[in-house]
Write an enzyme that holds these catalytic residues in place. Structure first.
Site, PDB file in Angstrom:
ATOM      1  N   GLU A 161      68.475  64.701 -38.914  1.00  0.00           N
ATOM      2  CA  GLU A 161      68.749  66.046 -38.668  1.00  0.00           C
ATOM      3  C   GLU A 161      69.044  66.686 -39.703  1.00  0.00           C
ATOM      4  OE1 GLU A 161      69.620  63.320 -37.581  1.00  0.00           O
ATOM      5  OE2 GLU A 161      70.733  62.869 -35.489  1.00  0.00           O
ATOM      6  N   SER A 216      69.329  52.387 -52.810  1.00  0.00           N
ATOM      7  CA  SER A 216      71.027  52.452 -53.441  1.00  0.00           C
ATOM      8  C   SER A 216      72.178  52.641 -51.771  1.00  0.00           C
ATOM      9  CB  SER A 216      71.801  53.283 -53.655  1.00  0.00           C
ATOM     10  OG  SER A 216      72.411  53.410 -54.793  1.00  0.00           O
ATOM     11  N   TYR A 217      71.056  52.468 -50.920  1.00  0.00           N
ATOM     12  CA  TYR A 217      71.716  52.866 -49.468  1.00  0.00           C
ATOM     13  C   TYR A 217      72.464  53.964 -49.087  1.00  0.00           C
ATOM     14  CZ  TYR A 217      70.623  47.843 -48.838  1.00  0.00           C
ATOM     15  OH  TYR A 217      69.664  46.767 -48.127  1.00  0.00           O
ATOM     16  N   GLU A 242      65.608  57.297 -46.721  1.00  0.00           N
ATOM     17  CA  GLU A 242      66.065  55.917 -47.004  1.00  0.00           C
ATOM     18  C   GLU A 242      66.502  56.050 -48.771  1.00  0.00           C
ATOM     19  OE1 GLU A 242      65.780  52.829 -44.349  1.00  0.00           O
ATOM     20  OE2 GLU A 242      67.370  53.849 -43.020  1.00  0.00           O
ATOM     21  N   ASN A 243      67.098  55.234 -48.888  1.00  0.00           N
ATOM     22  CA  ASN A 243      67.672  54.284 -50.337  1.00  0.00           C
ATOM     23  C   ASN A 243      67.872  53.746 -50.847  1.00  0.00           C
ATOM     24  OD1 ASN A 243      69.295  54.545 -53.406  1.00  0.00           O
ATOM     25  ND2 ASN A 243      68.061  57.034 -53.049  1.00  0.00           N
ATOM     26  N   CYS A 278      75.226  61.018 -35.512  1.00  0.00           N
ATOM     27  CA  CYS A 278      75.909  60.433 -36.071  1.00  0.00           C
ATOM     28  C   CYS A 278      77.337  61.270 -36.107  1.00  0.00           C
ATOM     29  CB  CYS A 278      75.660  59.718 -37.558  1.00  0.00           C
ATOM     30  SG  CYS A 278      75.226  60.652 -39.390  1.00  0.00           S
ATOM     31  N   CYS A 320      70.015  61.775 -43.415  1.00  0.00           N
ATOM     32  CA  CYS A 320      69.680  61.198 -41.922  1.00  0.00           C
ATOM     33  C   CYS A 320      68.532  62.513 -41.930  1.00  0.00           C
ATOM     34  CB  CYS A 320      70.900  61.937 -40.589  1.00  0.00           C
ATOM     35  SG  CYS A 320      72.053  60.201 -40.581  1.00  0.00           S
ATOM     36  N   ASN A 367      64.496  60.967 -41.364  1.00  0.00           N
ATOM     37  CA  ASN A 367      65.436  60.065 -42.338  1.00  0.00           C
ATOM     38  C   ASN A 367      65.005  59.818 -43.523  1.00  0.00           C
ATOM     39  OD1 ASN A 367      64.896  58.567 -40.059  1.00  0.00           O
ATOM     40  ND2 ASN A 367      66.408  56.628 -40.416  1.00  0.00           N
TER      41      ASN A 367
HETATM   42  N1  THU Z   1      70.025  57.803 -38.538  1.00  0.00           N
HETATM   43  C1  THU Z   1      69.126  59.588 -38.193  1.00  0.00           C
HETATM   44  O1  THU Z   1      68.578  59.870 -39.531  1.00  0.00           O
HETATM   45  N2  THU Z   1      70.196  60.173 -37.478  1.00  0.00           N
HETATM   46  C2  THU Z   1      71.688  60.099 -36.679  1.00  0.00           C
HETATM   47  O2  THU Z   1      71.859  60.682 -36.821  1.00  0.00           O
HETATM   48  C3  THU Z   1      71.527  57.917 -36.861  1.00  0.00           C
HETATM   49  C4  THU Z   1      71.126  57.628 -38.122  1.00  0.00           C
HETATM   50  C5  THU Z   1      69.348  57.385 -39.344  1.00  0.00           C
HETATM   51  C6  THU Z   1      70.397  57.055 -40.649  1.00  0.00           C
HETATM   52  C7  THU Z   1      69.152  55.464 -41.295  1.00  0.00           C
HETATM   53  O3  THU Z   1      68.232  55.961 -42.558  1.00  0.00           O
HETATM   54  C8  THU Z   1      69.188  55.118 -39.283  1.00  0.00           C
HETATM   55  O4  THU Z   1      69.243  55.665 -38.941  1.00  0.00           O
HETATM   56  C9  THU Z   1      69.383  53.900 -39.597  1.00  0.00           C
HETATM   57  O5  THU Z   1      71.168  53.924 -39.470  1.00  0.00           O
END
Ligand code: THU
Length: 136
Positions: free
Chosen positions: A55, A47-48, A44-45, A85, A53, A42
């Site tokens: 996957e 700016s959210y 992140e940024n 998710c 993710c 994953n």
């Molecule tokens: N996240 C994933 O990488 N995969 C998922 O299926 C669930 C959530 C990440 C997104 C974010 O960076 C962190 O988990 C918290 O939500």
């Protein structure tokens, strides 16, 4: 590539997670139809919402290299069993209607699902092929 090897790659990919905001690391590793393997974490940024993710990182890598079918994907996260998710389930569906999804706590402790169990009655590419309906 067996399930344990794939999980090991997901665990390794998780190390590269860029998670300054959630501090929640996730790693994924997938196998394509021809046996190629791609991993992702994953990202992140600040700016959210641009966060991607693990996957979908792995899937983007595979698709951008020309693959179109996912056979299996292993996911490892910071919770005991980190399930994909909803958005990731739909993206796995696009390229892996019959794929297997491995949710791993460790290489010895994991659960295995068919994508259809995680995303029943799904909408996919076939639904966009319009059919003439009798009753309209
Ligand atoms: N996240 C994933 O990488 N995969 C998922 O299926 C669930 C959530 C990440 C997104 C974010 O960076 C962190 O988990 C918290 O939500």
């Amino acid at each position: 590539m067996n399930d344990i090897e794939l999980i090991k790659l997901a665990i390794k990919a998780k190390e590269n997670a860029y998670v300054p905001y959630s501090k929640f690391k996730v790693g994924a590793a997938l196998i394509t139809e021809d046996g190629s393997v791609y991993t992702g974490c994953n990202i992140e940024n600040a700016s959210y919402s641009p966060t991607i993710c693990a996957e979908r990182t792995a899937i983007a890598k595979a698709i951008s290299e020309g693959h179109r079918k996912i056979i299996k994907i292993a996911i490892v996260g910071d919770s005991k069993y980190t399930y994909p998710c909803g958005v990731c389930r739909q993206v796995i569906r696009e390229f892996g209607k019959d794929s297997q999804v491995i949710i791993a706590n460790s290489e010895e402790d994991f659960k295995k699902y068919n994508l259809a169990e995680l995303l029943p009655n799904s909408f996919g590419p076939e639904d966009l092929i319009k059919e003439v309906k009798d009753d309209v």
